[in-house]
Write an enzyme that holds these catalytic residues in place. Structure first.
Site, PDB file in Angstrom:
ATOM      1  N   PRO A   1       0.780  -1.267   0.174  1.00  0.00           N
ATOM      2  CA  PRO A   1      -0.015   0.044   0.035  1.00  0.00           C
ATOM      3  C   PRO A   1       0.813   1.228   0.153  1.00  0.00           C
ATOM      4  CG  PRO A   1      -0.825  -1.473   1.733  1.00  0.00           C
ATOM      5  CD  PRO A   1       0.629  -1.778   1.229  1.00  0.00           C
ATOM      6  N   GLU A   2       0.433   2.278  -0.636  1.00  0.00           N
ATOM      7  CA  GLU A   2       0.936   3.567  -0.724  1.00  0.00           C
ATOM      8  C   GLU A   2       0.187   4.665   0.273  1.00  0.00           C
ATOM      9  OE1 GLU A   2       1.800   4.897  -4.693  1.00  0.00           O
ATOM     10  OE2 GLU A   2       2.257   2.782  -5.259  1.00  0.00           O
TER      11      GLU A   2
ATOM     12  N   LYS B   1       4.071   5.818   4.625  1.00  0.00           N
ATOM     13  CA  LYS B   1       3.355   4.587   4.314  1.00  0.00           C
ATOM     14  C   LYS B   1       3.310   3.783   5.761  1.00  0.00           C
ATOM     15  CE  LYS B   1       5.524   4.376  -0.199  1.00  0.00           C
ATOM     16  NZ  LYS B   1       6.085   3.524  -1.228  1.00  0.00           N
TER      17      LYS B   1
ATOM     18  N   ARG C   1      11.158  -1.274 -12.093  1.00  0.00           N
ATOM     19  CA  ARG C   1       9.929  -1.052 -11.917  1.00  0.00           C
ATOM     20  C   ARG C   1       8.984  -0.597 -13.013  1.00  0.00           C
ATOM     21  NH1 ARG C   1       9.093   1.349  -5.582  1.00  0.00           N
ATOM     22  NH2 ARG C   1      10.431  -0.245  -4.705  1.00  0.00           N
TER      23      ARG C   1
END
Length: 284
Positions: free
Chosen positions: A2-3, A61, A265
């Site tokens: 999660p961000e 985060k 990425r």
């Protein structure tokens, strides 16, 4: 993942724990590799059981539970961690449970891949680990001037630089692609080639995208891993303009979304909306 939007959704989802007293801390039996718990659980229990949760917070985060007497519990979800007050996706990946007195009866940390961590830290330890010397300004609150000051001299590509949590906290791979598209900036643009108006656009897009994602309670991707505190899916994935949409039509123009790889990425962008050579052509 999660961000920032997902962790902020978790924080809001467990707001009912504020004012509750920690009665017990349970680590379910599991054959899985344990997550990092610091200090070791017996000492963790001695320091936390009986304490009252005064507030919830977030550092980038990470989710923070502020306790009386100055200690804090810092939960870092990493790739697949969730904080839940309802039934989990399954019980196999339950990692740590907190039984409470008053308000919400319990909450759980669930982590499929086991990369997350739960730490109990003193006020001094919190500053040393998560203070301004370690974690950058929050992405929801950083100004365009501060963003430019922290990144403007770097030769890194802007998409890569946005993932540096010491520069700006909370942005990850997904939302970096989304906010750069909103700002009309190519992910490969070097930071030191951005001009003042682009930094202003970037900061405005960052805040808009993150606030919108929070309203939609985050993004649940195709793997279905991310869930809010009530074990419900987020819905911002239906609003994505570029992320994971390679080859699909841009929702802003008639172009097609392209995927590239930066620092191992995936990055997604629209060549029409985010031309790489815009500034050089304008100067010419």
């Amino acid at each position: 993942m999660p961000e920032l939007p997902e962790v902020e959704t978790m924080r809001r989802g467990i707001a009912g724990v504020i004012g509750s007293q920690i009665r017990a801390i349970v680590r379910p039996r599991s054959k899985l590799k344990p997550i990092e718990i610091s200090p070791a659980l017996p000492r963790f229990r001695r320091r936390a059981v009986g304490r009252t949760i005064l507030d919830t917070g977030r550092v980038g985060k990470r989710l923070v539970l502020q306790l009386d007497r100055g200690d804090a519990i810092v939960i870092e979800p990493r790739m697949t961690g969730l904080v839940l007050v309802a039934d989990p996706p399954n019980r196999e990946h339950l990692r740590l449970g907190f039984s409470l007195a008053g308000g919400v009866p319990e909450f759980w940390f669930w982590d499929q891949r086991g990369l997350g961590s739960v730490r109990l830290v003193s006020a001094d330890e919190f500053t040393g680990r998560y203070g301004p010397d370690q974690i950058g300004p929050d992405a929801l609150h950083i100004s365009s001037e501060e963003l430019a000051a922290r990144l403007g001299r770097s030769r890194r590509e802007i998409k890569v630089a946005l993932l540096d949590q010491k520069a700006v906290a909370g942005v990850g791979n997904l939302y970096a692609s989304e906010l750069l598209h909103r700002a009309g900036i190519h992910p490969r643009r070097p930071c030191d080639r951005l001009h003042g108006d682009e930094w202003r656009r970037l900061q405005a897009a960052m805040r808009q995208v993150l606030e919108e994602a929070i309203l939609y309670e985050g993004s649940t991707l195709s793997d279905g891993t991310y869930r809010n505190a009530l074990n419900h899916s987020g819905s911002y994935q239906h609003q994505h303009r570029v992320y994971d949409r390679a080859g699909e039509a841009c929702r802003t123009c008639d172009g097609r979304i392209v995927r590239i790889v930066q620092c191992q990425r995936s990055s997604f962008f629209c060549p029409n909306c985010q031309p790489l050579r815009r500034v050089r052509q304008a100067k010419a």
